[in-house]
Scaffold this active site. Structure first.
Site, PDB file in Angstrom:
ATOM      1  N   ASN A  81      -7.021  -2.696  14.559  1.00 48.90           N
ATOM      2  CA  ASN A  81      -8.597  -3.258  14.171  1.00 48.90           C
ATOM      3  C   ASN A  81      -8.532  -4.369  13.181  1.00 48.90           C
ATOM      4  O   ASN A  81      -9.479  -4.710  12.711  1.00 48.90           O
ATOM      5  CB  ASN A  81      -9.176  -1.930  13.755  1.00 48.90           C
ATOM      6  CG  ASN A  81      -8.695  -1.592  12.301  1.00 48.90           C
ATOM      7  OD1 ASN A  81      -7.728  -2.057  11.867  1.00 48.90           O
ATOM      8  ND2 ASN A  81      -9.008  -0.505  11.623  1.00 48.90           N
ATOM      9  N   GLU A 117      -9.769  -2.048   5.650  1.00 47.26           N
ATOM     10  CA  GLU A 117     -10.367  -1.671   6.876  1.00 47.26           C
ATOM     11  C   GLU A 117     -11.559  -3.001   6.959  1.00 47.26           C
ATOM     12  O   GLU A 117     -11.928  -3.551   6.271  1.00 47.26           O
ATOM     13  CB  GLU A 117     -10.924  -0.193   6.912  1.00 47.26           C
ATOM     14  CG  GLU A 117      -9.617   0.642   6.859  1.00 47.26           C
ATOM     15  CD  GLU A 117      -8.864   0.661   7.857  1.00 47.26           C
ATOM     16  OE1 GLU A 117      -8.520  -0.417   8.619  1.00 47.26           O
ATOM     17  OE2 GLU A 117      -8.253   1.782   8.074  1.00 47.26           O
ATOM     18  N   ASP A 173       0.933  -1.369   0.036  1.00 52.18           N
ATOM     19  CA  ASP A 173      -0.024  -0.080   0.271  1.00 52.18           C
ATOM     20  C   ASP A 173       0.986   1.228   0.066  1.00 52.18           C
ATOM     21  O   ASP A 173       2.018   1.102   0.187  1.00 52.18           O
ATOM     22  CB  ASP A 173      -0.910  -0.127   1.168  1.00 52.18           C
ATOM     23  CG  ASP A 173      -0.398  -0.359   2.437  1.00 52.18           C
ATOM     24  OD1 ASP A 173       1.114  -0.501   2.589  1.00 52.18           O
ATOM     25  OD2 ASP A 173      -0.891  -0.607   3.418  1.00 52.18           O
ATOM     26  N   HIS A 179      -6.984  -4.786  10.379  1.00 49.37           N
ATOM     27  CA  HIS A 179      -6.483  -4.312   8.719  1.00 49.37           C
ATOM     28  C   HIS A 179      -5.405  -5.037   8.284  1.00 49.37           C
ATOM     29  O   HIS A 179      -4.468  -5.210   9.178  1.00 49.37           O
ATOM     30  CB  HIS A 179      -6.772  -2.864   8.526  1.00 49.37           C
ATOM     31  CG  HIS A 179      -5.615  -2.072   8.885  1.00 49.37           C
ATOM     32  ND1 HIS A 179      -5.810  -0.859   9.823  1.00 49.37           N
ATOM     33  CD2 HIS A 179      -4.304  -2.167   8.807  1.00 49.37           C
ATOM     34  CE1 HIS A 179      -4.425  -0.301   9.904  1.00 49.37           C
ATOM     35  NE2 HIS A 179      -3.604  -0.973   9.210  1.00 49.37           N
TER      36      HIS A 179
HETATM   37  C1  GLP Z   1      -0.356   0.135   8.458  1.00 48.40           C
HETATM   38  C2  GLP Z   1      -0.035  -0.451   7.334  1.00 48.40           C
HETATM   39  C3  GLP Z   1      -0.465  -1.827   7.692  1.00 48.40           C
HETATM   40  C4  GLP Z   1       0.393  -2.014   8.977  1.00 48.40           C
HETATM   41  C5  GLP Z   1      -0.308  -1.729   9.841  1.00 48.40           C
HETATM   42  C6  GLP Z   1       0.502  -2.042  11.322  1.00 48.40           C
HETATM   43  O1  GLP Z   1      -1.492   0.788   8.624  1.00 48.40           O
HETATM   44  N1  GLP Z   1      -0.890  -0.066   6.308  1.00 48.40           N
HETATM   45  O2  GLP Z   1       0.244  -2.526   6.493  1.00 48.40           O
HETATM   46  O3  GLP Z   1       0.421  -3.638   9.033  1.00 48.40           O
HETATM   47  O4  GLP Z   1       0.170  -0.229   9.710  1.00 48.40           O
HETATM   48  O5  GLP Z   1       1.514  -1.016  11.568  1.00 48.40           O
HETATM   49  P1  GLP Z   1       2.468  -1.310  12.869  1.00 48.40           P
HETATM   50  O6  GLP Z   1       3.267  -2.396  12.441  1.00 48.40           O
HETATM   51  O7  GLP Z   1       3.118  -0.161  13.187  1.00 48.40           O
HETATM   52  O8  GLP Z   1       1.645  -1.895  14.160  1.00 48.40           O
END
Ligand code: GLP
Length: 243
Positions: A135, A142, A67, A137
């Site tokens: 959440n 989402e 993404d 995702h």
């Molecule tokens: C973002 C990314 C996800 C990732 C998530 C969790 O929203 N789009 O791909 O898994 O954050 O991030 P973190 O590893 O910092 O908790």
């Protein structure tokens, strides 16, 4: 679905890196799906260390990131393109032409998303790495996202904006509200999927993910019936599990 429980973040980062190094060694022209966020930073550090010490080569590897935020230039220090170069690509022998991150500043975001999906169709992903949001995702899919969704322009929920504000000086106003994200269908098309989860903030969603039936309410749970899906969790993330 295989669940591997490890002690802590260091062990998680080492084991996940070894799984990836093994995949690259077995298939030097592998197509990797890659993830951003705080979770994979340690894994990428281990890939760089391994590259320096053992010379695992990425010359023939192709990558697709999950993404990108809409509105952030590639040079913005919170863009996922910047993150990937800073944490991994600049430190290994990967070929820049083989690296793909959706463009967050194209003139037509919907077309950009379509082109990205098309490119993945032409270069099927062998191994997809993912993290998870608090959440549930995955990428920026989402809760409520359809199981067969493809790469598209998506809206971030308030909870994701709040969670990601820590990367934007703690200021929610600075977090982009939209992104281009691979869909859940895109992710499910990968031959192998590895989900890494660390820390207490993920304990509640881990319990739902592992103990409850698959549901659109927890996007990561829509991977549960994938034939080659592994989850690595550390003790903190696993702390609310029944067993
Ligand atoms: C973002 C990314 C996800 C990732 C998530 C969790 O929203 N789009 O791909 O898994 O954050 O991030 P973190 O590893 O910092 O908790």
């Amino acid at each position: 679905m295989e669940v591997i429980k490890v002690k802590d973040y260091n062990e998680l980062s080492e084991i996940a890196a070894n799984i990836m190094i093994d995949a690259v060694t077995k298939k030097p022209n592998i197509t990797l799906g890659l993830a951003t966020g705080g979770t994979p930073v340690g894994l990428y550090e281990n890939l760089v260390k391994d590259y320096q010490n053992n010379g695992t080569s990425y010359k023939e590897v192709t990558t697709f990131n999950l993404d990108e935020y809409i509105g952030l230039e590639k040079t913005h220090d919170q863009s996922y393109s910047f993150f990937m170069h800073d944490n991994l690509f600049d430190h290994i022998d990967i070929t820049e032409e083989n690296v793909h991150v959706p463009c967050g500043t194209s003139a037509d975001h919907i077309q950009e998303a379509k082109n990205y999906e098309q490119l993945i169709d032409e270069n099927p992903i062998d191994f997809q790495l993912i993290g998870i949001g608090v959440n549930g995702h995955i990428g920026f899919n989402e809760p409520g996202t359809h199981i067969n969704s493809v790469t598209s322009v998506v809206q971030l929920t308030d909870s994701t904006i709040e969670a990601n504000a820590r990367y934007f000086e703690g200021n929610e106003q600075l977090v982009p509200t939209k992104a281009i994200s691979m869909g859940i269908g895109t992710i499910r098309n990968a031959k192998q999927i590895l989900l890494i989860i660390t820390g207490l903030s993920k304990a509640k969603i881990v319990k739902q993910l592992i103990e409850d039936p698959a549901s659109e309410d927890v996007p990561a749970s829509l991977l549960k019936d994938h034939p080659n899906f592994t989850i690595i969790i550390d003790e903190e993330a696993a702390s609310l599990l029944d067993k």
